[in-house]
Design an enzyme around this catalytic site. Structure first.
Site, PDB file in Angstrom:
ATOM      1  N   ALA A   7     -12.600   8.895 -15.612  1.00 48.31           N
ATOM      2  CA  ALA A   7     -13.744   9.082 -14.719  1.00 48.31           C
ATOM      3  C   ALA A   7     -13.338   9.622 -13.353  1.00 48.31           C
ATOM      4  O   ALA A   7     -14.205   9.871 -12.511  1.00 48.31           O
ATOM      5  CB  ALA A   7     -14.499   7.763 -14.552  1.00 48.31           C
ATOM      6  N   HIS A  34     -13.815   0.091  -8.455  1.00 49.46           N
ATOM      7  CA  HIS A  34     -13.550  -0.237  -9.856  1.00 49.46           C
ATOM      8  C   HIS A  34     -12.386  -1.205 -10.010  1.00 49.46           C
ATOM      9  O   HIS A  34     -12.264  -1.864 -11.044  1.00 49.46           O
ATOM     10  CB  HIS A  34     -13.305   1.036 -10.671  1.00 49.46           C
ATOM     11  CG  HIS A  34     -12.048   1.767 -10.329  1.00 49.46           C
ATOM     12  ND1 HIS A  34     -11.878   2.463  -9.156  1.00 49.46           N
ATOM     13  CD2 HIS A  34     -10.882   1.921 -11.011  1.00 49.46           C
ATOM     14  CE1 HIS A  34     -10.686   3.023  -9.131  1.00 49.46           C
ATOM     15  NE2 HIS A  34     -10.058   2.699 -10.241  1.00 49.46           N
ATOM     16  N   GLU A  58      -2.301  -4.294  -2.964  1.00 40.02           N
ATOM     17  CA  GLU A  58      -2.241  -3.605  -4.257  1.00 40.02           C
ATOM     18  C   GLU A  58      -1.230  -4.242  -5.207  1.00 40.02           C
ATOM     19  O   GLU A  58      -0.885  -3.668  -6.235  1.00 40.02           O
ATOM     20  CB  GLU A  58      -1.916  -2.130  -4.039  1.00 40.02           C
ATOM     21  CG  GLU A  58      -2.934  -1.397  -3.182  1.00 40.02           C
ATOM     22  CD  GLU A  58      -4.194  -1.002  -3.941  1.00 40.02           C
ATOM     23  OE1 GLU A  58      -4.085  -0.451  -5.051  1.00 40.02           O
ATOM     24  OE2 GLU A  58      -5.304  -1.238  -3.414  1.00 40.02           O
ATOM     25  N   HIS A  73       1.111   4.425  -4.543  1.00 35.98           N
ATOM     26  CA  HIS A  73       1.811   3.145  -4.530  1.00 35.98           C
ATOM     27  C   HIS A  73       3.307   3.422  -4.422  1.00 35.98           C
ATOM     28  O   HIS A  73       3.779   4.485  -4.838  1.00 35.98           O
ATOM     29  CB  HIS A  73       1.551   2.333  -5.808  1.00 35.98           C
ATOM     30  CG  HIS A  73       0.151   1.860  -5.966  1.00 35.98           C
ATOM     31  ND1 HIS A  73      -0.549   1.988  -7.151  1.00 35.98           N
ATOM     32  CD2 HIS A  73      -0.694   1.251  -5.096  1.00 35.98           C
ATOM     33  CE1 HIS A  73      -1.759   1.479  -7.003  1.00 35.98           C
ATOM     34  NE2 HIS A  73      -1.872   1.033  -5.766  1.00 35.98           N
ATOM     35  N   ASP A  83       5.606   2.279  -6.189  1.00 38.75           N
ATOM     36  CA  ASP A  83       6.269   2.414  -7.490  1.00 38.75           C
ATOM     37  C   ASP A  83       6.125   3.813  -8.082  1.00 38.75           C
ATOM     38  O   ASP A  83       6.569   4.056  -9.203  1.00 38.75           O
ATOM     39  CB  ASP A  83       5.814   1.335  -8.476  1.00 38.75           C
ATOM     40  CG  ASP A  83       4.356   1.450  -8.915  1.00 38.75           C
ATOM     41  OD1 ASP A  83       3.662   2.384  -8.472  1.00 38.75           O
ATOM     42  OD2 ASP A  83       3.915   0.594  -9.703  1.00 38.75           O
ATOM     43  N   CYS A 106       3.570   1.023 -14.033  1.00 41.53           N
ATOM     44  CA  CYS A 106       2.191   0.600 -13.766  1.00 41.53           C
ATOM     45  C   CYS A 106       1.709  -0.409 -14.796  1.00 41.53           C
ATOM     46  O   CYS A 106       0.909  -1.294 -14.489  1.00 41.53           O
ATOM     47  CB  CYS A 106       1.254   1.807 -13.778  1.00 41.53           C
ATOM     48  SG  CYS A 106       1.333   2.839 -12.309  1.00 41.53           S
TER      49      CYS A 106
END
Length: 446
Positions: A19, A137, A174, A249, A251, A370
């Site tokens: 999306a 979201h 996060e 992020h 990472d 992730c």
């Protein structure tokens, strides 16, 4: 007591779709409105879990969250029966239906920040679910995350599962995607390394194109509530220029494990001072920091973002050698592939590179790192995890068959309006709770 790092991967949910919800995440934006394959996505993630478990790594699984979130849609003013709520949202605000349907909880690196018992003042494993308040979201995830973690890590003698920080920009958190830990051995006290993008109450450089999602204040609050020793906690700012290049992020530009930091030369503000601080702190814990810094001339920031070289898992084998787990996109980028060949052939701590097909997740901006939440557990703590969440031959077969039974092989944006998708998802999740032995985890079961 002996301890081992366990990786808890998120099982991709039945509503996996593209999306384009994540501004600052280049892959997410580039693949907006294309058709997804939820079945392939779930199987790709499950195969990674199984192969790592077969190699002797402690591998767990976390269940998907319920989607679409009827709770969010009702909160936003859509009323009626469940099918009516979905139909109204699809007609009046399809972007809100997309947010309510996102399977983004699959990326469990954002689920929480975890501190092992060897580091905390009370000798328990501490979890703080991330508020993820920068994106709608994802901001709806933390309550279900806390419920899941409290179910799996239920024994208060061993575990403390906190509430998320207040969801305000000053405390944007996060999770473990901006956190790593260095140590001599997993069971010994280590150094916890928090990386932030901006500070709310301190002047400093900030990105101009994309938002910095993690604040210094959030990182510090997590460290305080986990009872971490000040001398064993290090904070660093991510370079705002790489955030503007799509490194949303840390990472995506760095990964650490044990005594090794694998990072890009442009990852941090004042990088040498950070290396020096980490080196001194880790030296006091009985280990020597090994920094593997990838030069921009060999792998550009754009190469890093498109290949997700640093969104990799760095895992320690029993013999102390380390293996790097990367997505197949790393082999499709000539610069990255050449660097990895050189890395594996060298005399450093990383001896092997494992390549996985995670294409469905990668198209939404999520690589191997992730998909996993790292949790260091000693023997007693692992024994206290009583749910059926450790990947083995039996659980793999059950989950693989469950995916075949319940998942669609194509999901386009317009399919989110199909009320049958909600029923399919709930049926699947109801069966999953029985497989994993986690009880009535979801709102619809209560």
């Amino acid at each position: 007591m002996n301890a081992q790092e366990a990786n808890f991967d998120g099982l991709v949910g039945p509503t996996h779709n593209y999306a384009g919800l994540s501004f600052g995440n280049v892959a997410s934006l580039n693949n907006e409105k294309s058709a997804a394959n939820p079945k392939a996505a779930a199987k790709q993630g499950l195969r990674k879990m199984k192969q790592l478990a077969d190699l002797g790594f402690a591998q767990g699984v976390l269940p998907p969250q319920e989607r679409p979130s009827l709770r969010l849609l009702r909160e936003l003013g859509f009323s009626g029966k469940d099918a009516d709520v979905i139909a109204k949202a699809a007609k009046q605000a399809p972007e809100l239906l997309a947010a309510a349907s996102s399977a983004s909880a699959m990326w469990t690196a954002n689920a929480a920040t975890v501190s092992p018992s060897a580091d905390t003042s009370d000798g328990r494993v501490h979890f703080t679910p991330a508020n993820l308040c920068s994106k709608l979201h994802r901001a709806i995830e933390h309550e279900a995350t806390r419920r899941t973690l409290s179910t799996l890590f239920a024994d208060p003698a061993h575990f403390a599962v906190h509430e998320a920080l207040t969801g305000t920009p000053a405390l944007g958190d996060e999770g473990a995607a901006n956190h790593t830990r260095f140590c001599a051995e997993y069971g010994k006290p280590g150094i916890e390394f928090f990386v932030y993008g901006r500070a709310e109450y301190r002047r400093g450089p900030e990105p101009k194109r994309f938002p910095a999602r993690q604040t210094f204040e959030a990182s510090r609050a997590v460290a305080h509530r986990h009872g971490l020793a000040e001398e064993a906690t290090v904070y660093a700012q991510q370079d705002p220029d790489v955030i503007d290049a799509g490194v949303f992020h840390n990472d995506v530009i760095s990964v650490g494990n044990r005594d090794t930091l694998f990072t890009h030369e442009r990852a941090f503000v004042n990088k040498q001072a950070i290396y020096d601080t980490l080196t001194a702190a880790l030296d006091a814990r009985g280990a020597r920091l090994n920094v593997i810094e990838v030069p921009d001339a060999a792998v550009s920031v754009n190469d890093a973002v498109t290949s997700y070289l640093f969104n990799s898992q760095l895992l320690s084998r029993a013999d102390g050698s380390q293996v790097l787990v990367v997505p197949q996109e790393c082999r499709e980028n000539a610069n990255v592939a050449a660097y990895l060949d050189q890395l594996a052939a060298g005399n450093g701590p990383i001896h092997d590179v494992l390549v996985f097909d995670l294409r469905e997740s990668m198209k939404n901006g999520g690589g191997p790192a992730c998909l996993r939440l790292r949790v260091v557990l000693n023997e007693a703590e692992r024994a206290a995890v009583t749910s059926n969440v450790w990947i083995n031959d039996t659980l793999f077969a059950s989950l693989d068959a469950w995916i075949d039974k319940h998942y669609r092989d194509r999901l386009a944006p317009e399919d989110l309006a199909d009320p049958a998708l909600l029923d399919e998802s709930r049926t699947a999740l109801d069966e999953l709770t029985q497989i994993l032995r986690v009880g009535s985890l979801y709102d619809f079961q209560r």
